[in-house]
Design an enzyme around this catalytic site. Structure first.
Site, short mmCIF file in Angstrom:
data_model
loop_
_atom_site.label_atom_id
_atom_site.label_comp_id
_atom_site.label_asym_id
_atom_site.label_seq_id
_atom_site.Cartn_x
_atom_site.Cartn_y
_atom_site.Cartn_z
N GLU A 1 57.32 44.13 36.03
CA GLU A 1 57.28 42.75 36.00
C GLU A 1 57.63 41.46 36.15
O GLU A 1 57.77 40.91 36.62
CB GLU A 1 56.50 42.42 35.28
CG GLU A 1 54.89 43.17 34.27
CD GLU A 1 55.01 44.48 33.94
OE1 GLU A 1 54.69 45.12 33.50
OE2 GLU A 1 56.65 44.87 33.71
N ARG B 1 38.33 40.40 32.30
CA ARG B 1 38.67 40.40 33.24
C ARG B 1 36.78 41.03 33.97
O ARG B 1 37.07 40.62 34.86
CB ARG B 1 38.86 42.18 33.18
CG ARG B 1 40.90 41.96 33.55
CD ARG B 1 41.65 43.62 33.66
NE ARG B 1 41.36 44.14 32.79
CZ ARG B 1 40.87 45.66 33.00
NH1 ARG B 1 40.58 46.63 34.32
NH2 ARG B 1 40.61 46.58 31.84
N PHE C 1 52.30 41.66 29.52
CA PHE C 1 53.66 42.21 30.31
C PHE C 1 53.58 40.64 31.53
O PHE C 1 55.11 40.44 32.27
CB PHE C 1 53.51 42.97 30.87
CG PHE C 1 53.31 44.50 30.57
CD1 PHE C 1 53.80 44.18 28.85
CD2 PHE C 1 51.68 45.02 29.73
CE1 PHE C 1 53.58 45.28 28.06
CE2 PHE C 1 51.49 46.09 29.18
CZ PHE C 1 52.09 46.01 27.93
N ARG D 1 37.09 39.33 37.29
CA ARG D 1 38.69 39.45 38.69
C ARG D 1 38.44 40.18 39.70
O ARG D 1 38.76 40.26 40.54
CB ARG D 1 39.11 41.24 37.78
CG ARG D 1 37.74 42.43 38.12
CD ARG D 1 38.30 43.96 36.90
NE ARG D 1 37.31 44.48 37.24
CZ ARG D 1 37.28 45.75 36.31
NH1 ARG D 1 38.56 46.22 36.20
NH2 ARG D 1 36.24 46.47 35.94
#
Length: 312
Positions: free
Chosen positions: A56, A165, A81, A8
């Site tokens: 979203e 991530r 999402f 990330r």
């Protein structure tokens, strides 16, 4: 060996550097700035960063609108999402309209850990792979994410990035020659091919080591781009080894196993086993525990390889 860099942070920092040279790049985040390390982009370009809140579908609509004005939007949310919750907006507003939006879905599969079943995406790549012309990419480590960004930024259409991530196993160094849609052979072999993506690449390499101790030669191939998939690499591996095992941190329905099977059955039918989640929902737990529960371990890959070979 664990990578020193989080994926990330690598993506966010690299986007900042690209944005310094290209004012078309903008970032939209669904109120997860700390989770995605996108604060660094906000600090550098406050007028090109948009926290849309937990909305979203609206985020995708905004990104589509920005794209029509020539911007290159990167949208961020947790993978369920980023995909499942706003599928229709992605399909119609982005893909059907032929717009250039890059979508980042984080915490793939068992990586969601304590967030549990509602946040544990075993279906995100199947969802995105069903959309015409959508590119579906899962980086293996920080180096690959960094190397891939140039192609992603310059790709003229929609891309979905399935992003682990945190710190992943370090598989590649700076010599990596990366191309979207081009598989990477990590190890040659003659008896079986292990095709893996994401966190499963390290486990496939470990499985190949264990198989070698038993006199079994395993080819290991990293297919990071699930769509468009590298058909030539799959057919070549099938012809050489005569048996395939797919390894994915994802539901086997519609995922990497399905994508590889589609190529194999039409071009070079060979025994194939899928190591992946078998039609189950997610749950709370640590990566190691969940990997045992869902059959995603190195031992599961070894077992599948032996079964595939026995069916030759």
């Amino acid at each position: 060996m664990t990578d020193e860099r989080e994926i990330r942070q690598t993506l966010a920092s690299a986007l900042v550097e690209y944005a310094k040279k290209d004012d078309r790049i903008v970032v939209l985040d669904a109120d997860l700035m700390s989770c995605h390390a996108t604060k660094v982009f906000k600090q550098e370009f406050p007028d090109r960063f948009f926290n849309v809140g937990i909305a979203e579908a609206n985020m995708i609509g905004m990104a589509a609108g920005m794209s029509t004005f020539g911007k290159i939007p990167f949208t961020y949310s947790f993978a369920p999402f980023a995909t499942r919750r706003c599928f229709d907006q992605i399909f119609i507003s982005v893909a059907y309209a032929g717009l250039n939006v890059k979508m980042v879905g984080s915490e793939p599969g068992v990586a969601a850990e304590a967030n549990g079943g509602t946040h544990m995406p075993f279906e995100d790549m199947a969802i995105m792979r069903s959309i015409p012309k959508m590119v579906c990419f899962e980086p293996t480590d920080a180096t690959m994410m960094e190397k891939a960004l140039d192609e992603i930024v310059n790709y003229p259409s929609a891309v979905y990035i399935r992003m682990f991530r945190k710190k992943a196993a370090k598989i590649y160094d700076d010599t990596l020659d990366f191309k979207l849609g081009k598989a990477i052979e990590l190890r040659d072999g003659n008896d079986v091919t292990l095709i893996a993506s994401g966190i499963m690449v390290e486990r496939a390499l470990q499985a190949a080591d264990l198989l070698k101790e038993e006199g079994i030669s395993a080819k290991v191939v990293n297919i990071h781009t699930w769509k468009p998939i590298d058909k030539a690499a799959i057919v070549s591996a099938a012809k050489k080894t005569g048996a395939i095992v797919t390894c994915e941190n994802h539901n086997v329905f519609g995922g990497l196993g399905s994508a590889v099977s589609e190529v194999v059955v039409e071009n070079c039918p060979v025994p194939l086993k899928m190591v992946g989640v078998k039609d189950q929902f997610g749950q709370v737990g640590k990566n190691a525990y969940l990997s045992e529960v869902y059959g995603l371990t190195t031992a599961d890959i070894v077992s599948a390889a032996k079964e595939a070979i026995s069916r030759k």
